[in-house]
Scaffold this active site. Sequence first.
Site, PDB file in Angstrom:
ATOM      1  N   VAL A   1     -54.109 -31.681  79.361  1.00 15.68           N
ATOM      2  CA  VAL A   1     -53.526 -30.398  79.758  1.00 15.68           C
ATOM      3  C   VAL A   1     -54.134 -29.891  81.061  1.00 15.68           C
ATOM      4  O   VAL A   1     -53.425 -29.435  81.966  1.00 15.68           O
ATOM      5  CB  VAL A   1     -53.696 -29.355  78.625  1.00 15.68           C
ATOM      6  CG1 VAL A   1     -53.328 -27.963  79.108  1.00 15.68           C
ATOM      7  CG2 VAL A   1     -52.837 -29.738  77.423  1.00 15.68           C
TER       8      VAL A   1
ATOM      9  N   THR B   1     -43.631 -34.278  84.314  1.00 14.50           N
ATOM     10  CA  THR B   1     -43.613 -34.621  82.890  1.00 14.50           C
ATOM     11  C   THR B   1     -43.802 -36.126  82.743  1.00 14.50           C
ATOM     12  O   THR B   1     -43.343 -36.888  83.585  1.00 14.50           O
ATOM     13  CB  THR B   1     -42.298 -34.203  82.198  1.00 14.50           C
ATOM     14  OG1 THR B   1     -42.305 -34.718  80.851  1.00 14.50           O
ATOM     15  CG2 THR B   1     -41.074 -34.754  82.914  1.00 14.50           C
TER      16      THR B   1
ATOM     17  N   ARG C   1     -37.751 -38.382  77.633  1.00 17.54           N
ATOM     18  CA  ARG C   1     -36.892 -37.431  76.895  1.00 17.54           C
ATOM     19  C   ARG C   1     -36.773 -36.119  77.663  1.00 17.54           C
ATOM     20  O   ARG C   1     -35.664 -35.582  77.853  1.00 17.54           O
ATOM     21  CB  ARG C   1     -37.507 -37.156  75.509  1.00 17.54           C
ATOM     22  CG  ARG C   1     -36.853 -36.000  74.754  1.00 17.54           C
ATOM     23  CD  ARG C   1     -37.653 -35.633  73.502  1.00 17.54           C
ATOM     24  NE  ARG C   1     -38.996 -35.190  73.817  1.00 17.54           N
ATOM     25  CZ  ARG C   1     -39.307 -33.960  74.207  1.00 17.54           C
ATOM     26  NH1 ARG C   1     -38.372 -33.045  74.350  1.00 17.54           N
ATOM     27  NH2 ARG C   1     -40.562 -33.629  74.453  1.00 17.54           N
ATOM     28  N   ARG C   2     -37.908 -35.595  78.098  1.00 18.80           N
ATOM     29  CA  ARG C   2     -37.868 -34.339  78.854  1.00 18.80           C
ATOM     30  C   ARG C   2     -37.161 -34.542  80.194  1.00 18.80           C
ATOM     31  O   ARG C   2     -36.370 -33.701  80.622  1.00 18.80           O
ATOM     32  CB  ARG C   2     -39.289 -33.818  79.081  1.00 18.80           C
ATOM     33  CG  ARG C   2     -39.953 -33.301  77.816  1.00 18.80           C
ATOM     34  CD  ARG C   2     -41.410 -32.931  78.058  1.00 18.80           C
ATOM     35  NE  ARG C   2     -42.021 -32.350  76.867  1.00 18.80           N
ATOM     36  CZ  ARG C   2     -43.294 -32.500  76.538  1.00 18.80           C
ATOM     37  NH1 ARG C   2     -44.104 -33.226  77.316  1.00 18.80           N
ATOM     38  NH2 ARG C   2     -43.777 -31.935  75.453  1.00 18.80           N
TER      39      ARG C   2
ATOM     40  N   ARG D   1     -49.319 -38.207  84.076  1.00 20.30           N
ATOM     41  CA  ARG D   1     -50.098 -38.462  82.862  1.00 20.30           C
ATOM     42  C   ARG D   1     -51.274 -37.514  82.873  1.00 20.30           C
ATOM     43  O   ARG D   1     -51.487 -36.788  83.814  1.00 20.30           O
ATOM     44  CB  ARG D   1     -50.632 -39.909  82.855  1.00 20.30           C
ATOM     45  CG  ARG D   1     -49.621 -40.964  82.556  1.00 20.30           C
ATOM     46  CD  ARG D   1     -49.543 -41.520  81.152  1.00 20.30           C
ATOM     47  NE  ARG D   1     -50.547 -41.231  80.163  1.00 20.30           N
ATOM     48  CZ  ARG D   1     -51.336 -42.116  79.593  1.00 20.30           C
ATOM     49  NH1 ARG D   1     -51.284 -43.379  79.950  1.00 20.30           N
ATOM     50  NH2 ARG D   1     -52.166 -41.785  78.649  1.00 20.30           N
ATOM     51  N   GLY D   2     -52.084 -37.585  81.833  1.00 20.13           N
ATOM     52  CA  GLY D   2     -53.318 -36.809  81.819  1.00 20.13           C
ATOM     53  C   GLY D   2     -53.303 -35.710  80.775  1.00 20.13           C
ATOM     54  O   GLY D   2     -52.272 -35.409  80.166  1.00 20.13           O
TER      55      GLY D   2
ATOM     56  N   LYS E   1     -45.561 -36.908  66.331  1.00 19.98           N
ATOM     57  CA  LYS E   1     -44.616 -37.533  67.264  1.00 19.98           C
ATOM     58  C   LYS E   1     -45.173 -38.829  67.854  1.00 19.98           C
ATOM     59  O   LYS E   1     -44.430 -39.612  68.434  1.00 19.98           O
ATOM     60  CB  LYS E   1     -44.214 -36.558  68.378  1.00 19.98           C
ATOM     61  CG  LYS E   1     -45.315 -36.189  69.348  1.00 19.98           C
ATOM     62  CD  LYS E   1     -44.768 -35.251  70.432  1.00 19.98           C
ATOM     63  CE  LYS E   1     -45.839 -34.902  71.447  1.00 19.98           C
ATOM     64  NZ  LYS E   1     -45.333 -34.006  72.508  1.00 19.98           N
ATOM     65  N   ASP E   2     -46.502 -39.069  67.716  1.00 21.51           N
ATOM     66  CA  ASP E   2     -47.099 -40.311  68.216  1.00 21.51           C
ATOM     67  C   ASP E   2     -46.981 -41.469  67.225  1.00 21.51           C
ATOM     68  O   ASP E   2     -47.235 -42.621  67.579  1.00 21.51           O
ATOM     69  CB  ASP E   2     -48.596 -40.113  68.529  1.00 21.51           C
ATOM     70  CG  ASP E   2     -48.833 -39.176  69.702  1.00 21.51           C
ATOM     71  OD1 ASP E   2     -47.925 -39.049  70.544  1.00 21.51           O
ATOM     72  OD2 ASP E   2     -49.925 -38.573  69.775  1.00 21.51           O
TER      73      ASP E   2
ATOM     74  N   ARG F   1     -52.767 -31.804  84.017  1.00 18.90           N
ATOM     75  CA  ARG F   1     -51.357 -31.503  84.307  1.00 18.90           C
ATOM     76  C   ARG F   1     -51.188 -30.130  84.936  1.00 18.90           C
ATOM     77  O   ARG F   1     -50.464 -29.968  85.922  1.00 18.90           O
ATOM     78  CB  ARG F   1     -50.530 -31.629  83.013  1.00 18.90           C
ATOM     79  CG  ARG F   1     -50.466 -33.057  82.511  1.00 18.90           C
ATOM     80  CD  ARG F   1     -49.706 -33.200  81.203  1.00 18.90           C
ATOM     81  NE  ARG F   1     -49.834 -34.567  80.699  1.00 18.90           N
ATOM     82  CZ  ARG F   1     -48.844 -35.261  80.158  1.00 18.90           C
ATOM     83  NH1 ARG F   1     -47.649 -34.743  80.043  1.00 18.90           N
ATOM     84  NH2 ARG F   1     -49.054 -36.495  79.728  1.00 18.90           N
TER      85      ARG F   1
ATOM     86  N   CYS G   1     -41.253 -44.016  70.479  1.00 19.68           N
ATOM     87  CA  CYS G   1     -41.484 -42.617  70.837  1.00 19.68           C
ATOM     88  C   CYS G   1     -41.561 -42.414  72.341  1.00 19.68           C
ATOM     89  O   CYS G   1     -41.765 -41.301  72.802  1.00 19.68           O
ATOM     90  CB  CYS G   1     -42.712 -42.062  70.131  1.00 19.68           C
ATOM     91  SG  CYS G   1     -44.227 -42.983  70.388  1.00 19.68           S
TER      92      CYS G   1
ATOM     93  N   ARG H   1     -58.777 -38.678  67.809  1.00 26.35           N
ATOM     94  CA  ARG H   1     -58.899 -38.975  69.227  1.00 26.35           C
ATOM     95  C   ARG H   1     -59.887 -37.988  69.850  1.00 26.35           C
ATOM     96  O   ARG H   1     -60.174 -36.939  69.295  1.00 26.35           O
ATOM     97  CB  ARG H   1     -57.534 -38.851  69.919  1.00 26.35           C
ATOM     98  CG  ARG H   1     -56.557 -39.942  69.547  1.00 26.35           C
ATOM     99  CD  ARG H   1     -55.166 -39.636  70.083  1.00 26.35           C
ATOM    100  NE  ARG H   1     -55.166 -39.434  71.532  1.00 26.35           N
ATOM    101  CZ  ARG H   1     -54.205 -38.803  72.199  1.00 26.35           C
ATOM    102  NH1 ARG H   1     -53.178 -38.291  71.561  1.00 26.35           N
ATOM    103  NH2 ARG H   1     -54.270 -38.683  73.510  1.00 26.35           N
TER     104      ARG H   1
END
Length: 320
Positions: free
Chosen positions: A155, A126, A130-131, A152-153, A82-83, A158, A245, A12
């Site tokens: 780092v 977030t 899950r979080r 979204r977005g 995790k993706d 965020r 996920c 990516r």
Amino acid sequence: MSDKPPLRLGTRRSRLAMAQSGQVAEAVSQVTGRPVELVEITTYGDTSREHLAQIGGTGVFVTALRDALLSGEVDFAVHSLKDLPTTQPEELALAAVPLREDPRDVIVARDALKFTDLPRGARIGTGSPRRTAQLNAYARGHGLDIETVPIRGNVDTRIGYIHDGELDAVVLAAAGLSRIGRLDEVTDFLSVDTILPAPGQGALAIECVADNASLIAALGELDDPFTRVAVTAERSLLAALEAGCSAPVGALADLLADGQIVKEMRLRGVVGTTDGTRMVQLSTTGPVPETYDQATALGRELASEMLAQGAAGLMGERAQ
């Protein structure tokens, strides 16, 4: 270096993806003696502005990379584990799961605040159900007053919400910040007793086509057996809950050691409503799995116990 052509690594385009793929490229170059070039691929998850829970979460960052593998455009691809959807396509091989980074979630907050020091009514960003579920459950259980805000977005985007004053804090993965050299911005590491990470969080997946035995063998040099059995158990739990996920499921398998000798593996799982009012959290401990089947059995067993306690009803619509 070999006079063979470079190996093409599909990645990516995000800064984090490029950083982790660059690290893998160096390691693969060392074990193969061949240069590795990065091939940047845009995925649906990168271009969509919808929240991950709306676009399905599962596979949105992965499909385009897998298409590039199958078409021969790239030789191998690097994903955040995790993706990955929990079902592995037969035509692709998960050739290596390198040593896992810190799986924990972290807080980046204004004024260097820790999670428990945030003011009443603090706005925490977030993009993860899950979080959200676990933050709200923890706050509810400890008398904290917080508001979770979907974001979204990348780092920069965020963390920018904090500098702009829109949010008091954001939750991110420690591993991602580590890979881009920004751990110094973390104001609080969240214990896994507070928030269980996503299944596979902190781990990478290196994938190639299943019929390239020599490449699978070379990439396999980067595999960490303990990381692989741990994430296999976590992902088996996720699959047995029939959750994608983007579902509010946390899981972590860790190794319990006596001195230098690893004795057992503990698998913990949690699922809850995003408002934090109802949670099912269980754990199981057993011998360290020695095979893929043993690791998946550990995950399935814990999932069946969680389902027996009502986990299915806490996930909203079951992911198909």
